[in-house]
Design an enzyme around this catalytic site. Structure first.
Site, short mmCIF file in Angstrom:
data_model
loop_
_atom_site.label_atom_id
_atom_site.label_comp_id
_atom_site.label_asym_id
_atom_site.label_seq_id
_atom_site.Cartn_x
_atom_site.Cartn_y
_atom_site.Cartn_z
N SER A 28 46.07 53.75 80.41
CA SER A 28 46.30 52.58 81.26
C SER A 28 47.77 52.50 81.64
O SER A 28 48.65 52.94 80.87
CB SER A 28 45.91 51.30 80.51
OG SER A 28 46.31 50.15 81.23
N TYR A 41 44.62 45.54 73.36
CA TYR A 41 44.25 46.53 74.38
C TYR A 41 45.46 47.38 74.77
O TYR A 41 45.39 48.61 74.79
CB TYR A 41 43.68 45.83 75.61
CG TYR A 41 43.38 46.77 76.76
CD1 TYR A 41 42.20 47.49 76.80
CD2 TYR A 41 44.30 46.93 77.79
CE1 TYR A 41 41.93 48.36 77.85
CE2 TYR A 41 44.04 47.80 78.85
CZ TYR A 41 42.86 48.51 78.87
OH TYR A 41 42.60 49.39 79.92
#
Length: 241
Positions: free
Chosen positions: A135, A148
């Site tokens: 990400s 996350y």
């Protein structure tokens, strides 16, 4: 990586980025296997794309990961690409009463599962390419999704090491680094204003054709190229006091 004539396993391949990859790899004449927790969602994909092979599997459970590998070894031992795409994103704070429980689940899904799968699947002689989906938040975290971001930073670091460690086995390791996209990651409606998955997939495949090992788009491209000062400023913009 050749983008055609592969047999590919995509974890979490029935929705979001995974579904986008599934559709495009089918178009490029690949055999695609997808796994996920929800049988109904997998069936929706197989109804639309009958060539897709599906397998129900909860990757947060160790025994199910082993079961997935054993099933692949027995029925599809010629797969040559593993795409670690499955992941969860939970909006929470450290003060939440259920923080510890939710944190453990996120770590199991986003870290333990892909690392375990990699350690299993490199035993297949056919494996030539591993693609890890990280990400843009690996580089500058959004504090509303703290675990996350941390798991993706971990996975980014691990991917760099894996690329080096697996050279001796002639296994190519590619990192796919998406920004926020218009998916249901984290919850429905949270990313409705983000770029569409289709634009991201188009860019990713162009980069694969160019032989790149870090695949970026928009915000994630900026984060990969950012200086320490840029990352600091980005963090403060995303996390105002």
């Amino acid at each position: 990586m050749n983008i055609s004539n592969n047999k590919i396993l995509i974890t979490g391949g029935a929705s979001g980025i995974g579904l986008g990859l599934t559709e495009r790899f089918i178009q490029e004449n690949n055999t695609v296997i997808i796994c996920g927790r929800r049988e109904s969602v997998l069936k929706e994909v197989s109804d639309k794309f009958p060539a897709v092979i599906t397998k129900v599997c909860d990757l947060s459970v160790e025994s199910e990961r082993i079961g997935l590998y054993n099933w692949i070894e027995e029925n599809h031992s010629d797969i040559n690409v593993l795409i670690n795409n499955a992941g969860i994103q939970q909006w929470m704070t450290i003060e939440d009463a259920d923080f510890y429980h939710r944190m453990k689940n996120e770590i199991k899904t986003n870290i333990e599962a892909p690392l375990h799968l990699i350690s299993l699947f490199i035993n297949l002689k056919s494996i030539k390419t591993i693609i890890n989906v990280t990400s843009g938040l690996s580089f500058s975290p959004l504090s509303k999704v703290p675990v996350y971001c941390a798991t993706k930073a971990f996975f980014h670091s691990f991917t760099l090491s894996a690329r080096h460690l697996l050279k001796s086995k002639n296994i190519e390791v590619i990192e796919m680094i998406p920004p926020a996209l218009n998916t249901d990651l984290g919850g429905k409606g949270l990313h409705d204003t983000a770029p569409p998955v289709s634009a991201f997939i188009e860019s990713i495949f162009e980069q694969l054709k160019e032989g790149k090992h870090e695949l970026t788009f928009g915000f994630s491209e900026a984060m990969v190229k950012a200086s320490a000062e840029d990352l600091k400023n980005t963090f403060h913009r995303m996390n105002p006091i």
